[in-house]
Design a protein around this motif. Structure first.
Motif, short mmCIF file in Angstrom:
data_model
loop_
_atom_site.label_atom_id
_atom_site.label_comp_id
_atom_site.label_asym_id
_atom_site.label_seq_id
_atom_site.Cartn_x
_atom_site.Cartn_y
_atom_site.Cartn_z
N ASN A 174 0.81 -1.22 0.00
CA ASN A 174 0.00 0.00 0.00
C ASN A 174 0.85 1.27 0.00
O ASN A 174 0.36 2.35 -0.36
CB ASN A 174 -0.94 0.01 1.21
N GLY A 175 2.11 1.13 0.40
CA GLY A 175 3.00 2.28 0.42
C GLY A 175 3.71 2.54 -0.90
O GLY A 175 4.49 3.50 -1.01
N ILE A 176 3.48 1.70 -1.89
CA ILE A 176 4.12 1.86 -3.19
C ILE A 176 3.34 2.87 -4.04
O ILE A 176 2.14 2.69 -4.27
CB ILE A 176 4.21 0.50 -3.93
N SER A 177 4.02 3.91 -4.47
CA SER A 177 3.37 4.93 -5.31
C SER A 177 3.80 4.84 -6.76
O SER A 177 3.11 5.36 -7.64
CB SER A 177 3.68 6.33 -4.77
N ASP A 178 4.95 4.20 -7.00
CA ASP A 178 5.48 4.08 -8.36
C ASP A 178 4.95 2.80 -9.00
O ASP A 178 5.26 1.70 -8.53
CB ASP A 178 7.00 4.08 -8.31
N PRO A 179 4.18 2.88 -10.08
CA PRO A 179 3.62 1.67 -10.72
C PRO A 179 4.69 0.76 -11.32
O PRO A 179 4.42 -0.40 -11.61
CB PRO A 179 2.70 2.23 -11.81
N ALA A 180 5.91 1.29 -11.48
CA ALA A 180 6.99 0.48 -12.03
C ALA A 180 7.62 -0.44 -10.99
O ALA A 180 8.38 -1.36 -11.33
CB ALA A 180 8.06 1.38 -12.64
N VAL A 181 7.32 -0.20 -9.72
CA VAL A 181 7.90 -1.00 -8.64
C VAL A 181 7.18 -2.34 -8.54
O VAL A 181 5.94 -2.40 -8.51
CB VAL A 181 7.81 -0.26 -7.29
N ASP A 182 7.95 -3.41 -8.49
CA ASP A 182 7.41 -4.76 -8.34
C ASP A 182 7.02 -4.97 -6.88
O ASP A 182 7.89 -4.95 -6.00
CB ASP A 182 8.47 -5.78 -8.76
N PRO A 183 5.74 -5.14 -6.56
CA PRO A 183 5.33 -5.26 -5.16
C PRO A 183 5.95 -6.47 -4.45
O PRO A 183 6.24 -6.40 -3.25
CB PRO A 183 3.81 -5.37 -5.23
N LYS A 184 6.14 -7.56 -5.17
CA LYS A 184 6.74 -8.75 -4.54
C LYS A 184 8.19 -8.47 -4.16
O LYS A 184 8.64 -8.84 -3.06
CB LYS A 184 6.65 -9.95 -5.48
N GLN A 185 8.93 -7.82 -5.05
CA GLN A 185 10.32 -7.51 -4.73
C GLN A 185 10.39 -6.45 -3.63
O GLN A 185 11.26 -6.50 -2.76
CB GLN A 185 11.05 -7.02 -5.98
#
Length: 297
Positions: free
Chosen positions: A263-274
């Motif tokens: 939920n803290g990820i704002s960049d869509p390019a960031v892999d949530p699993k990583q």
């Protein structure tokens, strides 16, 4: 070069360990579950007794105890631990077993480590060393990279699927039986000067989805170190007496932790699993740094 090669320091034990060993030398989908061998464990404990210096201990004992009590009550428990050598798991289990409280012994007996095939297949002495501890053996995905021939790669990839599906079934059975699953999130031992060996594997996110609670365990001090002159030869690792501190984080709820990271990820390019495993490694690094300051006092 500091330390004595393992094969020179404890070669006297190797013949005895070979006689006591009964673990499979080749892994397939039928033998991924490897039960601890108490006879080889006793030899491992004697090595640790000789090399753990005064002051070696568990830190965050209350966290280990709370984690154990929650597992005992029915929670599915996961330990994610830093990885420096083949002495990491033995040191954790030894310190738990010799902590002086019953919960330590009982938690030690519940631990089942996820281990790569290399420990069984590379060398009979490494296999005898590893079999002192209960393990579920997997085919590490990174091991497929060495196969460049397409046909050979396809055969190995099929083999890896069979082994890893069997390993997942064995792990599921173990956790339902109240066992604690221990995983090294880097998937390999840390090599000084090679920061990529301390990067967490994306696959660790899958473990977080399968467990209720986790404990992050850092290690400061190490009685067995990779030999820079022969880094791929595990029996050439260097034995170095040391003060070892094994530190536990507070108990973490896996689902809550994972959701907070994602939920803290704002960049869509960031892999949530990583991103999830990267946060695990950040916490371990912070914990390691704090414990190192304590160890140096």
């Amino acid at each position: 070069m500091e330390g004595i090669p393992l094969k020179d320091k404890y070669g006297c034990y190797f013949e005895k360990m070979a006689q006591l060993s009964h673990a499979a030398g080749r892994i397939d989908e039928t033998n991924v579950w490897q039960v601890a061998n108490p006879a080889t464990r006793a030899i491992m404990d004697s090595m640790l007794h000789e090399n753990l210096q005064e002051g070696s201990r568990l830190e965050g004992r209350e966290h280990f105890k709370e984690f154990y009590e929650l597992v005992k009550s029915g929670k599915r428990g996961l330990i994610l631990m830093e990885h420096y050598s083949n002495m990491d798991l033995p040191a954790l289990c030894y310190l738990l077993d010799h902590d002086g409280e019953e919960f330590g012994k009982e938690l030690d007996e519940r631990i089942v480590a996820i281990a790569g095939m290399k420990l069984n297949e590379e060398n009979p002495m490494v296999r005898a060393w590893a079999e002192g501890f209960s393990r579920v053996v997997i085919y590490p995905s990174r091991s497929l990279a060495k196969y460049t021939d397409s046909e050979e790669y396809a055969q190995e990839e099929a083999k890896s699927r069979k082994i890893n599906m069997a390993a997942m079934r064995a792990m599921d059975k173990a956790k339902k039986a109240g066992k604690v699953i221990l995983v090294f999130p880097s998937g390999t031992r840390y090599r000084p000067g090679k920061p990529e060996t301390k990067k967490g594997l994306r696959e660790i996110d899958s473990y977080l989805r399968m467990f209720d609670i986790m404990l992050l365990v850092s290690l400061n001090g190490n009685c067995l170190r990779i030999n820079p002159e022969d880094p791929e030869n595990m029996i050439a690792d260097l034995v170095v007496p040391d003060r070892v501190i094994v530190t536990a984080s507070p108990v973490i709820e896996c689902k809550k932790f994972r959701n907070e990271v994602i939920n803290g990820i704002s960049d869509p390019a960031v892999d949530p699993k990583q991103a999830t495993v990267d946060r695990v490694m950040e916490i371990l690094a912070e914990q390691h740094e704090k414990s190192e300051m304590m160890r140096s006092v």
